[in-house]
Scaffold this active site. Structure first.
Site, PDB file in Angstrom:
ATOM      1  N   ASP A   1      -9.151  -6.289  -4.169  1.00 42.34           N
ATOM      2  CA  ASP A   1      -8.818  -5.053  -3.465  1.00 42.34           C
ATOM      3  C   ASP A   1      -9.902  -4.009  -3.747  1.00 42.34           C
ATOM      4  O   ASP A   1     -10.078  -3.595  -4.887  1.00 42.34           O
ATOM      5  CB  ASP A   1      -7.449  -4.554  -3.932  1.00 42.34           C
ATOM      6  CG  ASP A   1      -6.906  -3.409  -3.082  1.00 42.34           C
ATOM      7  OD1 ASP A   1      -7.715  -2.729  -2.426  1.00 42.34           O
ATOM      8  OD2 ASP A   1      -5.683  -3.190  -3.083  1.00 42.34           O
TER       9      ASP A   1
ATOM     10  N   SER B   1       0.840  -1.201   0.000  1.00 46.11           N
ATOM     11  CA  SER B   1       0.000   0.000   0.000  1.00 46.11           C
ATOM     12  C   SER B   1       0.878   1.256   0.000  1.00 46.11           C
ATOM     13  O   SER B   1       1.698   1.443  -0.906  1.00 46.11           O
ATOM     14  CB  SER B   1      -0.954  -0.042   1.192  1.00 46.11           C
ATOM     15  OG  SER B   1      -1.929   0.968   1.098  1.00 46.11           O
TER      16      SER B   1
ATOM     17  N   HIS C   1      -7.279  -5.856   0.000  1.00 44.22           N
ATOM     18  CA  HIS C   1      -6.207  -4.867   0.157  1.00 44.22           C
ATOM     19  C   HIS C   1      -5.241  -5.226   1.276  1.00 44.22           C
ATOM     20  O   HIS C   1      -4.026  -5.151   1.100  1.00 44.22           O
ATOM     21  CB  HIS C   1      -6.796  -3.487   0.415  1.00 44.22           C
ATOM     22  CG  HIS C   1      -5.759  -2.412   0.507  1.00 44.22           C
ATOM     23  ND1 HIS C   1      -5.022  -1.989  -0.582  1.00 44.22           N
ATOM     24  CD2 HIS C   1      -5.297  -1.691   1.566  1.00 44.22           C
ATOM     25  CE1 HIS C   1      -4.158  -1.058  -0.201  1.00 44.22           C
ATOM     26  NE2 HIS C   1      -4.309  -0.864   1.098  1.00 44.22           N
TER      27      HIS C   1
END
Length: 344
Positions: A278, A203, A308
């Site tokens: 995600d 991320s 995610h």
């Protein structure tokens, strides 16, 4: 006999009267000028006042959002107590060293250096781990534990400034400095194989990892770059969330993290891990990063059920990492004519 000359009294009165007339004339002219100026200002305000107010409102809103952007991106206090309690690797039976690092701007940050047993530590690959935008390094220990056991890595878990027990406040340039300090720390360790360093980021950490790898270019110490569920850039995410943000110039974004540009400078072998489930960052961004990656040896692996935050729990996740690292190891850092290795 009358005097032919005016008296001093009459002369004084006449002079005072003349001066009075002059002053009256000047005051009248000044008043007319001021009146015209005031009238002009009132006319301008009447004609353009709404526009001026709108411009001032837009500037105020943009200025407020510019300074408020950090609160929209960094969440060091989620979940609650994340700045107070940080779980240690010893709670999972992992041998570790608590490390304090100093960034270029003198900000002090902490890290967990999870080490393989002495017989394996000096030959094992070492993974430099950059996490997402919330929580602390203690929340990543189960992932680190799997990387330790299934992949046989030493793992350096880095706590960004403003997160966990680290000092300072998070910002883009600050996170880059934290990453460089972490890299320099690994280069100072003579008890690990410095030719087997891996940069990993998930991320927001993916953007930090890409920037660090891009800044290193061709580097004999960097074995591979691995990123998971990361984005092309903050402006790209803003456009996704707010369609009107397309017209906002990049200069108005306090944090940019333009990975789509940085990844073109990456020269080390690169593995991109994309969870297709995600719901936060579109998997298409991972595809765009893969297409723009400047490495001659690059691979993207997808996980249909990967979300995610939990793609790392997907079936085959660690097998792909092991195969890619093994491939780069056997090809001397991925020096091959093939752009995409086949991991069977």
């Amino acid at each position: 006999m009358p005097s032919s000359l005016p008296s001093d009294r009459h002369m004084g009165f006449s002079s005072a009267e003349t001066v009075g007339r002059i002053l009256t004339f000047l005051l009248w002219k000044f008043w007319k000028l001021c009146g015209a100026a005031v009238l002009f200002l009132i006319l301008i305000y009447w004609m353009y006042g709404t526009v001026i107010i709108l411009i001032l409102l837009i500037v105020t809103v943009i200025g407020g959002l510019y300074h408020y952007q950090d609160s929209l991106l960094y969440f060091p206090e989620q979940p609650e107590s994340s700045r107070v309690f940080v779980q240690t690797p010893s709670s999972l039976g992992l041998p570790f060293e608590l490390v304090t690092l100093t960034a270029k701007d003198k900000t002090s940050i902490v890290a967990y250096f999870i080490k393989q047993p002495p017989t394996a530590m000096s030959t094992a690959p070492t993974l430099l781990y950059f996490h997402g935008n919330a929580g602390n390094i203690g929340h990543r220990l189960h992932n680190a534990q799997a990387l330790y056991h299934h992949c046989g890595f030493n793992v350096l878990l880095v706590e960004y400034r403003g997160y966990g027990k680290s000092h300072g406040s998070p910002c883009e340039s600050g996170l880059y400095q934290d990453a460089q300090a972490s890299w320099d720390f690994l280069l100072s360790r003579h008890d690990i194989d410095q030719s087997k360093l891996i940069i990993f980021g998930r991320s927001l950490g993916g953007a930090v990892a890409i920037h660090l790898a891009a800044s290193l270019g061709h580097n004999d110490h960097l074995m591979a770059l691995i990123v998971e569920n990361t984005f092309c850039g903050i402006p790209h995410m803003a456009q996704l969330m707010f369609p009107g943000a397309t017209a906002i110039p990049h200069i108005f974004f306090k944090n940019q993290f333009l990975s789509i540009s940085e990844i073109r400078k990456v020269r080390s072998p690169a593995l991109l891990l994309s969870g297709l489930a995600d719901q936060l960052i579109p998997p298409t961004m991972m595809s765009d990063l893969y297409q723009n990656c400047g490495s001659r040896v690059k691979l993207i692996e997808t996980f249909p059920g990967g979300t995610h935050n939990c793609t790392w729990t997907s079936f085959g996740y660690y097998d792909y990492i092991n195969k890619f690292v093994g491939f780069t190891s056997h090809t001397g850092g991925g020096k091959t004519d093939s752009d995409e290795p086949e991991l069977n």
